[in-house]
Design a protein around this motif. Structure first.
Motif, PDB file in Angstrom:
ATOM      1  N   TRP A   5      39.487  33.681  43.360  1.00  0.00           N
ATOM      2  CA  TRP A   5      39.228  32.340  42.832  1.00  0.00           C
ATOM      3  C   TRP A   5      40.032  32.082  41.562  1.00  0.00           C
ATOM      4  O   TRP A   5      40.175  32.971  40.731  1.00  0.00           O
ATOM      5  CB  TRP A   5      37.751  32.181  42.484  1.00  0.00           C
ATOM      6  N   GLN A   6      40.511  30.868  41.427  1.00  0.00           N
ATOM      7  CA  GLN A   6      41.161  30.449  40.183  1.00  0.00           C
ATOM      8  C   GLN A   6      40.770  29.000  39.903  1.00  0.00           C
ATOM      9  O   GLN A   6      41.033  28.114  40.730  1.00  0.00           O
ATOM     10  CB  GLN A   6      42.691  30.569  40.289  1.00  0.00           C
ATOM     11  N   HIS A   7      40.110  28.778  38.783  1.00  0.00           N
ATOM     12  CA  HIS A   7      39.664  27.438  38.381  1.00  0.00           C
ATOM     13  C   HIS A   7      38.858  26.750  39.483  1.00  0.00           C
ATOM     14  O   HIS A   7      39.057  25.564  39.771  1.00  0.00           O
ATOM     15  CB  HIS A   7      40.843  26.564  37.965  1.00  0.00           C
ATOM     16  N   GLY A   8      37.992  27.514  40.147  1.00  0.00           N
ATOM     17  CA  GLY A   8      37.120  26.948  41.178  1.00  0.00           C
ATOM     18  C   GLY A   8      37.768  26.743  42.530  1.00  0.00           C
ATOM     19  O   GLY A   8      37.150  26.195  43.436  1.00  0.00           O
ATOM     20  N   VAL A   9      39.021  27.177  42.676  1.00  0.00           N
ATOM     21  CA  VAL A   9      39.750  27.023  43.938  1.00  0.00           C
ATOM     22  C   VAL A   9      39.898  28.403  44.581  1.00  0.00           C
ATOM     23  O   VAL A   9      40.333  29.358  43.931  1.00  0.00           O
ATOM     24  CB  VAL A   9      41.144  26.399  43.703  1.00  0.00           C
ATOM     25  N   LEU A  10      39.561  28.500  45.869  1.00  0.00           N
ATOM     26  CA  LEU A  10      39.754  29.746  46.602  1.00  0.00           C
ATOM     27  C   LEU A  10      41.236  29.883  46.918  1.00  0.00           C
ATOM     28  O   LEU A  10      41.787  29.150  47.735  1.00  0.00           O
ATOM     29  CB  LEU A  10      38.916  29.755  47.885  1.00  0.00           C
ATOM     30  N   MET A  11      41.902  30.811  46.236  1.00  0.00           N
ATOM     31  CA  MET A  11      43.346  30.993  46.362  1.00  0.00           C
ATOM     32  C   MET A  11      43.714  32.009  47.439  1.00  0.00           C
ATOM     33  O   MET A  11      44.766  31.907  48.055  1.00  0.00           O
ATOM     34  CB  MET A  11      43.914  31.486  45.034  1.00  0.00           C
ATOM     35  N   ALA A  12      42.857  33.023  47.613  1.00  0.00           N
ATOM     36  CA  ALA A  12      43.157  34.100  48.545  1.00  0.00           C
ATOM     37  C   ALA A  12      41.856  34.641  49.117  1.00  0.00           C
ATOM     38  O   ALA A  12      40.804  34.571  48.478  1.00  0.00           O
ATOM     39  CB  ALA A  12      43.909  35.216  47.826  1.00  0.00           C
ATOM     40  N   TYR A  13      41.964  35.211  50.320  1.00  0.00           N
ATOM     41  CA  TYR A  13      40.776  35.711  50.996  1.00  0.00           C
ATOM     42  C   TYR A  13      41.185  36.803  51.985  1.00  0.00           C
ATOM     43  O   TYR A  13      42.260  36.749  52.577  1.00  0.00           O
ATOM     44  CB  TYR A  13      40.082  34.575  51.754  1.00  0.00           C
ATOM     45  N   ALA A  14      40.302  37.774  52.172  1.00  0.00           N
ATOM     46  CA  ALA A  14      40.460  38.779  53.230  1.00  0.00           C
ATOM     47  C   ALA A  14      39.077  39.231  53.673  1.00  0.00           C
ATOM     48  O   ALA A  14      38.146  39.320  52.872  1.00  0.00           O
ATOM     49  CB  ALA A  14      41.275  39.973  52.747  1.00  0.00           C
ATOM     50  N   ARG A  15      38.963  39.529  54.945  1.00  0.00           N
ATOM     51  CA  ARG A  15      37.718  40.039  55.501  1.00  0.00           C
ATOM     52  C   ARG A  15      37.868  41.548  55.674  1.00  0.00           C
ATOM     53  O   ARG A  15      38.828  42.022  56.275  1.00  0.00           O
ATOM     54  CB  ARG A  15      37.456  39.357  56.847  1.00  0.00           C
ATOM     55  N   LEU A  16      36.910  42.288  55.116  1.00  0.00           N
ATOM     56  CA  LEU A  16      36.940  43.753  55.161  1.00  0.00           C
ATOM     57  C   LEU A  16      35.878  44.213  56.154  1.00  0.00           C
ATOM     58  O   LEU A  16      34.684  44.032  55.934  1.00  0.00           O
ATOM     59  CB  LEU A  16      36.662  44.324  53.772  1.00  0.00           C
ATOM     60  N   LEU A  17      36.337  44.821  57.249  1.00  0.00           N
ATOM     61  CA  LEU A  17      35.439  45.195  58.330  1.00  0.00           C
ATOM     62  C   LEU A  17      35.141  46.692  58.308  1.00  0.00           C
ATOM     63  O   LEU A  17      36.065  47.503  58.210  1.00  0.00           O
ATOM     64  CB  LEU A  17      36.059  44.818  59.671  1.00  0.00           C
ATOM     65  N   PRO A  18      33.873  47.066  58.423  1.00  0.00           N
ATOM     66  CA  PRO A  18      33.514  48.484  58.436  1.00  0.00           C
ATOM     67  C   PRO A  18      33.926  49.134  59.764  1.00  0.00           C
ATOM     68  O   PRO A  18      34.204  48.432  60.741  1.00  0.00           O
ATOM     69  CB  PRO A  18      31.996  48.477  58.257  1.00  0.00           C
ATOM     70  N   PRO A  19      33.947  50.457  59.801  1.00  0.00           N
ATOM     71  CA  PRO A  19      34.285  51.151  61.054  1.00  0.00           C
ATOM     72  C   PRO A  19      33.374  50.703  62.197  1.00  0.00           C
ATOM     73  O   PRO A  19      32.184  50.454  62.004  1.00  0.00           O
ATOM     74  CB  PRO A  19      34.036  52.625  60.720  1.00  0.00           C
ATOM     75  N   GLY A  20      33.990  50.568  63.369  1.00  0.00           N
ATOM     76  CA  GLY A  20      33.223  50.237  64.554  1.00  0.00           C
ATOM     77  C   GLY A  20      33.072  48.759  64.853  1.00  0.00           C
ATOM     78  O   GLY A  20      32.589  48.391  65.916  1.00  0.00           O
ATOM     79  N   VAL A  21      33.474  47.882  63.942  1.00  0.00           N
ATOM     80  CA  VAL A  21      33.335  46.445  64.191  1.00  0.00           C
ATOM     81  C   VAL A  21      34.513  45.939  65.029  1.00  0.00           C
ATOM     82  O   VAL A  21      34.319  45.316  66.065  1.00  0.00           O
ATOM     83  CB  VAL A  21      33.201  45.649  62.878  1.00  0.00           C
ATOM     84  N   SER A  22      35.736  46.203  64.586  1.00  0.00           N
ATOM     85  CA  SER A  22      36.926  45.834  65.365  1.00  0.00           C
ATOM     86  C   SER A  22      37.619  47.062  65.930  1.00  0.00           C
ATOM     87  O   SER A  22      38.123  47.037  67.048  1.00  0.00           O
ATOM     88  CB  SER A  22      37.925  45.072  64.496  1.00  0.00           C
ATOM     89  N   TYR A  23      37.648  48.110  65.126  1.00  0.00           N
ATOM     90  CA  TYR A  23      38.316  49.363  65.492  1.00  0.00           C
ATOM     91  C   TYR A  23      37.427  50.535  65.081  1.00  0.00           C
ATOM     92  O   TYR A  23      36.464  50.350  64.341  1.00  0.00           O
ATOM     93  CB  TYR A  23      39.675  49.470  64.781  1.00  0.00           C
ATOM     94  N   ALA A  24      37.795  51.721  65.514  1.00  0.00           N
ATOM     95  CA  ALA A  24      37.032  52.906  65.124  1.00  0.00           C
ATOM     96  C   ALA A  24      37.089  53.113  63.605  1.00  0.00           C
ATOM     97  O   ALA A  24      36.143  53.602  63.003  1.00  0.00           O
ATOM     98  CB  ALA A  24      37.561  54.145  65.846  1.00  0.00           C
ATOM     99  N   GLU A  25      38.205  52.723  62.998  1.00  0.00           N
ATOM    100  CA  GLU A  25      38.385  52.841  61.555  1.00  0.00           C
ATOM    101  C   GLU A  25      38.016  51.515  60.889  1.00  0.00           C
ATOM    102  O   GLU A  25      37.953  50.488  61.541  1.00  0.00           O
ATOM    103  CB  GLU A  25      39.850  53.161  61.204  1.00  0.00           C
ATOM    104  N   GLN A  26      37.825  51.545  59.574  1.00  0.00           N
ATOM    105  CA  GLN A  26      37.646  50.290  58.859  1.00  0.00           C
ATOM    106  C   GLN A  26      38.948  49.509  58.930  1.00  0.00           C
ATOM    107  O   GLN A  26      40.026  50.088  59.112  1.00  0.00           O
ATOM    108  CB  GLN A  26      37.213  50.533  57.419  1.00  0.00           C
ATOM    109  N   SER A  27      38.870  48.218  58.814  1.00  0.00           N
ATOM    110  CA  SER A  27      40.074  47.400  58.944  1.00  0.00           C
ATOM    111  C   SER A  27      39.984  46.167  58.047  1.00  0.00           C
ATOM    112  O   SER A  27      38.935  45.840  57.505  1.00  0.00           O
ATOM    113  CB  SER A  27      40.289  46.977  60.402  1.00  0.00           C
ATOM    114  N   ILE A  28      41.115  45.514  57.899  1.00  0.00           N
ATOM    115  CA  ILE A  28      41.233  44.298  57.099  1.00  0.00           C
ATOM    116  C   ILE A  28      41.726  43.195  58.017  1.00  0.00           C
ATOM    117  O   ILE A  28      42.659  43.392  58.794  1.00  0.00           O
ATOM    118  CB  ILE A  28      42.225  44.486  55.930  1.00  0.00           C
ATOM    119  N   GLY A  29      41.109  42.032  57.920  1.00  0.00           N
ATOM    120  CA  GLY A  29      41.526  40.927  58.773  1.00  0.00           C
ATOM    121  C   GLY A  29      41.367  39.600  58.067  1.00  0.00           C
ATOM    122  O   GLY A  29      40.818  39.518  56.972  1.00  0.00           O
ATOM    123  N   ARG A  30      41.844  38.561  58.723  1.00  0.00           N
ATOM    124  CA  ARG A  30      41.758  37.192  58.219  1.00  0.00           C
ATOM    125  C   ARG A  30      42.322  37.082  56.796  1.00  0.00           C
ATOM    126  O   ARG A  30      41.781  36.382  55.948  1.00  0.00           O
ATOM    127  CB  ARG A  30      40.326  36.669  58.245  1.00  0.00           C
TER     128      ARG A  30
END
Length: 92
Positions: A52-77
């Motif tokens: 966030w910067q000055h109330g604006v969402l500038m960047a985002y990432a979804r952090l997924l635990p193991p087993g949700v998308s892959y056997a390992e943890q992963s980063i998406g979106r």
């Protein structure tokens, strides 16, 4: 300065969730013409990293635990607000 906040789904406010979905739709659907089901049932199991910067969402990432998308943890979106992407990338 960008303020980085990471929260599990249950801790997101309605405003934060709306803003996240708005940014993802703006970038993935409108700008990149990627027509797919963005709301995929994985958000509730994930952590959400927001820049966030000055109330604006500038960047985002979804952090997924193991087993949700892959056997390992992963980063998406992973997404940067287009009009601010140079500013975000230059700092990091």
């Amino acid at each position: 300065m960008i303020e980085w906040i990471c929260k599990p789904f249950e801790a997101l406010s309605l405003h934060e969730l709306y803003t996240i979905l708005e940014l993802r739709s703006e970038v993935f659907v409108v700008e990149q013409h990627c027509y797919y089901q963005d709301v995929d049932g994985k958000d509730q199991k994930s952590y959400h990293l927001m820049g966030w910067q000055h109330g604006v969402l500038m960047a985002y990432a979804r952090l997924l635990p193991p087993g949700v998308s892959y056997a390992e943890q992963s980063i998406g979106r992973v997404v940067l607000k287009k009009k601010h992407e140079t500013q975000v990338l230059e700092k990091y």
